[in-house]
Design an enzyme around this catalytic site. Sequence first.
Site, mmCIF file in Angstrom:
data_model
loop_
_atom_site.group_PDB
_atom_site.id
_atom_site.type_symbol
_atom_site.label_atom_id
_atom_site.label_comp_id
_atom_site.label_asym_id
_atom_site.label_seq_id
_atom_site.Cartn_x
_atom_site.Cartn_y
_atom_site.Cartn_z
ATOM 1 N N GLY A 64 60.700 -17.154 26.045
ATOM 2 C CA GLY A 64 60.149 -18.070 27.575
ATOM 3 C C GLY A 64 59.307 -16.696 28.500
ATOM 4 O O GLY A 64 59.089 -15.813 27.253
ATOM 5 N N ASP A 66 58.339 -13.615 30.165
ATOM 6 C CA ASP A 66 58.421 -12.064 29.886
ATOM 7 C C ASP A 66 59.337 -12.059 31.403
ATOM 8 O O ASP A 66 57.954 -11.578 32.448
ATOM 9 C CB ASP A 66 57.831 -11.467 29.567
ATOM 10 C CG ASP A 66 58.096 -9.927 29.579
ATOM 11 O OD1 ASP A 66 59.038 -9.512 30.270
ATOM 12 O OD2 ASP A 66 57.987 -9.249 28.647
ATOM 13 N N LEU A 67 60.302 -11.915 31.852
ATOM 14 C CA LEU A 67 61.010 -11.587 33.272
ATOM 15 C C LEU A 67 60.754 -10.357 33.286
ATOM 16 O O LEU A 67 60.315 -10.047 35.104
ATOM 17 C CB LEU A 67 62.473 -12.372 33.221
ATOM 18 C CG LEU A 67 63.015 -13.541 33.092
ATOM 19 C CD1 LEU A 67 63.781 -13.365 32.635
ATOM 20 C CD2 LEU A 67 62.042 -14.196 34.298
ATOM 21 N N HIS A 88 49.716 -24.072 31.973
ATOM 22 C CA HIS A 88 49.388 -24.653 31.686
ATOM 23 C C HIS A 88 48.440 -25.683 30.662
ATOM 24 O O HIS A 88 48.265 -26.594 30.045
ATOM 25 C CB HIS A 88 49.000 -25.881 33.082
ATOM 26 C CG HIS A 88 49.872 -25.780 34.201
ATOM 27 N ND1 HIS A 88 49.692 -26.773 35.169
ATOM 28 C CD2 HIS A 88 50.653 -26.130 33.826
ATOM 29 C CE1 HIS A 88 50.629 -26.680 36.236
ATOM 30 N NE2 HIS A 88 51.696 -25.687 35.264
ATOM 31 N N ASP A 143 59.737 -26.189 34.153
ATOM 32 C CA ASP A 143 58.701 -25.746 33.787
ATOM 33 C C ASP A 143 58.160 -25.941 32.260
ATOM 34 O O ASP A 143 58.244 -26.766 31.601
ATOM 35 C CB ASP A 143 57.816 -24.240 34.863
ATOM 36 C CG ASP A 143 58.421 -23.325 33.947
ATOM 37 O OD1 ASP A 143 58.692 -22.981 33.102
ATOM 38 O OD2 ASP A 143 57.973 -22.336 34.594
#
Length: 237
Positions: A64, A66-67, A88, A143
């Site tokens: 997911g 990249d924190l 999106h 999301d």
Amino acid sequence: MDYQTILYSTENGTATLTLSRPQTLNAFNDQMISEATDAFKQADRDASVRCITLTGAGRGFSSGQDLADTQNRDDGFSIGEHLRHGYHRLIKQMIKTEKPIIGAINGVAAGAGCGVALACDFRIASEKATFMLAFSKIGLIPDSGLNWMLPRLIGYARAYQMALTAEKLPASTALEWGLVNVVAPEVEFAAEVQKWATQFANGATRAFGLTKRSMYRSFDMDLDEALEYEAHIQDIA
Ligand code: LHQ
């Protein structure tokens, strides 16, 4: 466009797009979102490409967002804008690509990585793959289209359960719940992906693309509209 975060190749009618930041389990930074979007666009435009495979390098599919990349920003970063300008575009590009996209889910698909996996049209999971809505662990909501896609695929109860628990769903349960089409043992995974890609690449590309369009459009239609749309599209096919 030269890619640094993904690998892109074409062979025998199949384009293979590999998310390639294995040290982070293929976490998405801005560059990888933009390169993946561009590669799907390229595959869509390339008439020699009749099927697209999306997979991850190393042991993960994608972890997911990249924190580390998000946390270090002091540029007035807005998650909403990040989603609008990044994920999106990627998700919409995948949905509007009128060629079958195989998600070859080789390992963990977490957060937005799970969203990207669900934007594929056909999912083949390695026995080692897991699916995880990691969002609630960091106080976020799902999301990248997950609130739209997941309840449609597996029903609200299971989708909400995945969001609440943020637990890793094993490939076997994903198959049982209808989240993936096929599960293959790790040693047979590459051959299984190849088998399906060859089948799809040798199929009725235009009809496959129009079917994808018709099915997605039907989500917003009543039966009368869907019947009429089918008749219209069938004339084109
Ligand atoms: C990572 C990551 C990662 C960086 C593993 N980033 N390095 C959109 C817009 C804006 C903001 C926020 O979010 C979003 C949408 C989202 O996607 S939110 C969800 C983001 N993802 C997560 O919260 C998942 C975080 N990762 C994990 O929970 C675990 O890493 C999973 C369960 C995916 C895998 O666990 P393990 O197999 O035990 O691997 P690991 O945790 O040891 O990770 C391996 C390496 O990858 C490690 O680095 P290191 O240098 O220590 O080897 C991790 O730091 C790195 N990594 N995920 N998202």
